[in-house]
Design an enzyme around this catalytic site. Structure first.
Site, PDB file in Angstrom:
ATOM      1  N   HIS A  59     -44.423 -48.110  16.427  1.00  0.00           N
ATOM      2  CA  HIS A  59     -43.305 -47.523  17.173  1.00  0.00           C
ATOM      3  C   HIS A  59     -42.073 -48.410  17.040  1.00  0.00           C
ATOM      4  CE1 HIS A  59     -44.879 -43.924  19.394  1.00  0.00           C
ATOM      5  NE2 HIS A  59     -45.931 -44.360  18.745  1.00  0.00           N
ATOM      6  N   TYR A 326     -50.085 -55.723  22.475  1.00  0.00           N
ATOM      7  CA  TYR A 326     -48.650 -55.761  22.762  1.00  0.00           C
ATOM      8  C   TYR A 326     -48.157 -57.202  22.795  1.00  0.00           C
ATOM      9  CZ  TYR A 326     -48.747 -50.812  24.236  1.00  0.00           C
ATOM     10  OH  TYR A 326     -48.864 -49.452  24.287  1.00  0.00           O
TER      11      TYR A 326
END
Length: 349
Positions: A59, A326
């Site tokens: 992303h 993340y």
């Protein structure tokens, strides 16, 4: 509606990783019983998507937004979390498309992401990472990692090998079922008409100590069918920028309440039955949009384990590994030069 080949390409390139990965995080940076690490997952994203220094490993293409969450107070029946007290809470966020290339051309079948960080009293936060798919495609971290390899583009053709994909799917019926659900879901024409789903289950506790499993989604106020006009490599983002510049855009936050002991909380590939109780707890209002930089959300992780009191993780094995992956992506991009978003937008976010 996308065909099977298009769906598989979109999901392999990044849709399945929109929520990143799942599993158990140990102090040795190990996810799961087979020494699957957050580092290995990030390496695999780079292998499949390429490496673009200063950007998220998945992303990568996105823009920053700002606005507020307007709580209507009804969430207090489910949870003691301060976010469900009536009032407005400022937020920052990020719209994105799947994939590791921040300069890739927009495509209608790219998986869309929306991350939010809601600021709460006492410097507390609630972070949410959502996509437009109705289910996740893999029940475990190992399944996700294995599918990335099985669906990776062949070096000679630039496309996944159909035989390898078929062999993988033959032994993973849960993924086949989840893909069928994803394929059947209609694709909204624009970002601002998209419903964003949290996918993973969580647990809420109210003032009486009653605990319930929940999932959440953001349902757009705007339901126009007018598509974004494909006039360039950023046409979906161009439409998003124009929409928010025209007026603030709004999404109802809907909490879906599961039945304890009945609805699965450990497998994000399995949807809960239609007809489960829903509670609309407020509205997300996005007022400003701007180019993504280190000054707004580039260095913000939309970590699903950053939760206010009153909301807790479920037993879904994806949650702790999303947090770990993340963090690894953050570690890499913040140690690299670059990272200014490829999508140029105005605003004050």
């Amino acid at each position: 509606m996308m065909d099977r080949r298009t769906l598989l390409r979109a999901l392999v390139v990044g849709g399945a990783g929109a929520l990143s990965v799942g599993g158990f995080l140990f102090t040795e940076n190990i996810i799961g019983p087979y020494r699957l690490t957050a580092r290995a997952i990030a390496d695999r994203f780079e292998e499949v998507n390429g490496t673009f220094r200063g950007f998220r490993r998945n992303h990568a293409k996105g823009v920053a937004v700002r606005g507020y969450f307007e709580s209507n107070g009804t969430g207090a029946e489910l949870s003691t979390a301060s976010v469900f007290r009536g009032g407005k809470y400022r937020l920052s966020g990020r719209f994105s498309l799947s994939g590791g290339n921040p300069y890739a051309a927009d495509a209608a079948d790219s998986v869309r992401g929306l991350g939010l960080c809601i600021q709460l009293p006492g410097d507390n936060q609630w972070r949410l990472a959502m996509i437009n798919l109705p289910v996740f495609l893999d029940p475990t971290p190992q399944d996700f990692y294995d599918r990335m390899l099985a669906f990776a583009p062949d070096a000679a053709t630039g496309k996944p090998d159909p035989r390898i994909m078929s062999d993988y799917l033959a032994t993973h019926p849960g993924t086949v079922a989840a893909m069928a659900i994803a394929k059947a879901a209609p694709v909204a024409p624009t970002f601002t008409t998209t419903t964003f789903n949290g996918l993973n289950a969580f647990e809420m506790t109210n003032a009486h100590g009653v605990k319930v499993p929940v999932r959440w989604k953001l349902v757009p106020e705007t339901t126009t069918k007018a598509p974004a006009v494909d006039r360039g490599p950023h046409y979906l983002f161009d439409r998003l920028i124009a929409d928010i510049a025209q007026r603030p855009r709004r999404w109802a936050m809907v909490i879906v309440v599961g039945v304890p002991g009945v609805d699965r909380t450990d497998d994000a590939t399995i949807p809960w039955p239609d007809g489960r109780k829903t509670v609309t707890v407020g509205t997300v209002v996005l007022t400003d949009i701007t180019t993504e930089t280190a000054d707004n959300v580039r260095d913000l992780n939309f970590d699903p384990l950053v939760l206010p009191d009153g909301i807790a993780p479920s037993d879904d094995p994806l949650l702790s590994a999303r947090s770990a992956a993340y963090a690894e992506s953050f570690r890499r991009r913040t140690g690299e030069a670059g990272g200014r978003g490829a999508v140029e937008a105005g605003g004050r976010a």
